[in-house]
Motif scaffolding. Sequence first.
Motif, mmCIF file in Angstrom:
data_model
loop_
_atom_site.group_PDB
_atom_site.id
_atom_site.type_symbol
_atom_site.label_atom_id
_atom_site.label_comp_id
_atom_site.label_asym_id
_atom_site.label_seq_id
_atom_site.Cartn_x
_atom_site.Cartn_y
_atom_site.Cartn_z
ATOM 1 N N MET A 50 -14.352 -42.010 -11.749
ATOM 2 C CA MET A 50 -14.388 -41.540 -13.142
ATOM 3 C C MET A 50 -15.061 -42.562 -14.040
ATOM 4 O O MET A 50 -15.813 -42.213 -14.950
ATOM 5 C CB MET A 50 -12.967 -41.266 -13.649
ATOM 6 C CG MET A 50 -12.335 -40.025 -13.098
ATOM 7 S SD MET A 50 -13.330 -38.546 -13.362
ATOM 8 C CE MET A 50 -13.292 -38.425 -15.135
ATOM 9 N N GLN A 52 -17.390 -44.561 -13.293
ATOM 10 C CA GLN A 52 -18.836 -44.447 -13.114
ATOM 11 C C GLN A 52 -19.383 -43.127 -13.642
ATOM 12 O O GLN A 52 -20.539 -43.039 -14.047
ATOM 13 C CB GLN A 52 -19.187 -44.546 -11.630
ATOM 14 C CG GLN A 52 -18.814 -45.858 -10.991
ATOM 15 C CD GLN A 52 -19.105 -45.815 -9.488
ATOM 16 O OE1 GLN A 52 -20.214 -45.545 -9.071
ATOM 17 N NE2 GLN A 52 -18.086 -46.071 -8.681
ATOM 18 N N ALA A 53 -18.525 -42.114 -13.609
ATOM 19 C CA ALA A 53 -19.026 -40.772 -13.916
ATOM 20 C C ALA A 53 -19.188 -40.520 -15.413
ATOM 21 O O ALA A 53 -20.078 -39.794 -15.819
ATOM 22 C CB ALA A 53 -18.088 -39.723 -13.319
ATOM 23 N N ILE A 54 -18.331 -41.130 -16.214
ATOM 24 C CA ILE A 54 -18.332 -40.809 -17.647
ATOM 25 C C ILE A 54 -19.692 -41.080 -18.305
ATOM 26 O O ILE A 54 -20.227 -40.188 -18.974
ATOM 27 C CB ILE A 54 -17.210 -41.562 -18.392
ATOM 28 C CG1 ILE A 54 -15.841 -41.125 -17.872
ATOM 29 C CG2 ILE A 54 -17.301 -41.315 -19.897
ATOM 30 C CD1 ILE A 54 -15.395 -39.757 -18.293
ATOM 31 N N LEU B 70 -21.315 -38.337 -7.217
ATOM 32 C CA LEU B 70 -22.025 -38.548 -8.475
ATOM 33 C C LEU B 70 -23.430 -37.953 -8.443
ATOM 34 O O LEU B 70 -24.090 -37.853 -9.464
ATOM 35 C CB LEU B 70 -22.083 -40.042 -8.802
ATOM 36 C CG LEU B 70 -20.732 -40.646 -9.200
ATOM 37 C CD1 LEU B 70 -20.818 -42.156 -9.296
ATOM 38 C CD2 LEU B 70 -20.224 -40.071 -10.506
ATOM 39 N N PHE B 75 -20.346 -31.531 -9.788
ATOM 40 C CA PHE B 75 -19.302 -32.446 -10.229
ATOM 41 C C PHE B 75 -19.322 -32.570 -11.741
ATOM 42 O O PHE B 75 -18.304 -32.542 -12.415
ATOM 43 C CB PHE B 75 -19.486 -33.825 -9.581
ATOM 44 C CG PHE B 75 -18.514 -34.858 -10.081
ATOM 45 C CD1 PHE B 75 -17.247 -34.947 -9.544
ATOM 46 C CD2 PHE B 75 -18.869 -35.721 -11.106
ATOM 47 C CE1 PHE B 75 -16.345 -35.887 -10.014
ATOM 48 C CE2 PHE B 75 -17.968 -36.666 -11.579
ATOM 49 C CZ PHE B 75 -16.706 -36.749 -11.027
ATOM 50 N N PHE B 76 -20.511 -32.689 -12.284
ATOM 51 C CA PHE B 76 -20.609 -32.895 -13.730
ATOM 52 C C PHE B 76 -20.332 -31.612 -14.503
ATOM 53 O O PHE B 76 -19.863 -31.658 -15.630
ATOM 54 C CB PHE B 76 -21.970 -33.491 -14.080
ATOM 55 C CG PHE B 76 -22.082 -34.908 -13.625
ATOM 56 C CD1 PHE B 76 -21.507 -35.922 -14.379
ATOM 57 C CD2 PHE B 76 -22.677 -35.226 -12.420
ATOM 58 C CE1 PHE B 76 -21.549 -37.231 -13.938
ATOM 59 C CE2 PHE B 76 -22.733 -36.531 -11.977
ATOM 60 C CZ PHE B 76 -22.165 -37.533 -12.738
ATOM 61 N N LEU B 79 -16.624 -31.623 -14.486
ATOM 62 C CA LEU B 79 -16.176 -32.672 -15.407
ATOM 63 C C LEU B 79 -16.353 -32.203 -16.844
ATOM 64 O O LEU B 79 -15.476 -32.389 -17.681
ATOM 65 C CB LEU B 79 -16.982 -33.945 -15.152
ATOM 66 C CG LEU B 79 -16.645 -35.166 -16.007
ATOM 67 C CD1 LEU B 79 -15.195 -35.563 -15.820
ATOM 68 C CD2 LEU B 79 -17.553 -36.326 -15.641
ATOM 69 N N TRP B 119 -8.778 -40.962 -19.050
ATOM 70 C CA TRP B 119 -8.732 -40.511 -17.677
ATOM 71 C C TRP B 119 -7.399 -39.853 -17.364
ATOM 72 O O TRP B 119 -7.321 -38.864 -16.653
ATOM 73 C CB TRP B 119 -8.997 -41.678 -16.736
ATOM 74 C CG TRP B 119 -9.219 -41.144 -15.391
ATOM 75 C CD1 TRP B 119 -10.390 -40.695 -14.877
ATOM 76 C CD2 TRP B 119 -8.220 -40.895 -14.426
ATOM 77 N NE1 TRP B 119 -10.175 -40.190 -13.638
ATOM 78 C CE2 TRP B 119 -8.861 -40.296 -13.335
ATOM 79 C CE3 TRP B 119 -6.849 -41.116 -14.383
ATOM 80 C CZ2 TRP B 119 -8.172 -39.923 -12.196
ATOM 81 C CZ3 TRP B 119 -6.161 -40.740 -13.249
ATOM 82 C CH2 TRP B 119 -6.816 -40.161 -12.167
#
Lengths: 69, 144
Positions: A50, A52-54, B70, B75-76, B79, B119
Amino acid sequence: MDLKLSCREVTRIVLEAQDRKLSVTERMALQMHWSICAACRQFRDQADLMRQAIPRWRNYSDNNKPDGH
Amino acid sequence: VWVGELAVRRDDKLASVGEGARALQRRLASQSECTILSDGDATDIDELLFKADGHWREAPQDWGSPEQTLNQRQFFEVLGQCMERPPMTRGRVFTMGEWLELGADEICKEVAIASTNLWVLLHRERLRAAGLFANGLVARRPMR
């Protein structure tokens, strides 16, 4: 600090680690816990992902806005 | 680093947000970080995530290798859905998008939660909405 942590405490420390440096004792306690707890290893990996993903998500999201910027 | 990045944004915003932000800035300066949930929020999240004995209610899923995950557009998208899904915190609604755009200052001010806990909110949302990340979107082993 007690070296034996619950999953709840491990989770808190893993999240705090994104904001502050952990003590040697905390790091040892985490390693000990991770060596026996698959769930907390999983959480650690999720938290790392997370983190890294943000920033990438923000990029992705900005590049896909209708007004595009 | 994600949290550091938010902190930079926080500084950007401080110039324009006004008195509340300046109060927050003082608070941040005095407390050096703003990571602790209010008691109410912490209890709420803890109960959702953990049993009374401190063990996970439901073990976190395997999200796969970071490099692979990633690189997945999916995934995004997922998210993004989580980010835009409004988490409820003390009756006040804001989206993760707002969080990212406004920076941590407003959030910390309004509900006393911190960037790190973004998170956790996300995770809580995942638990509550039962499985945006499940069904094999990014999980290698679907839970249900």
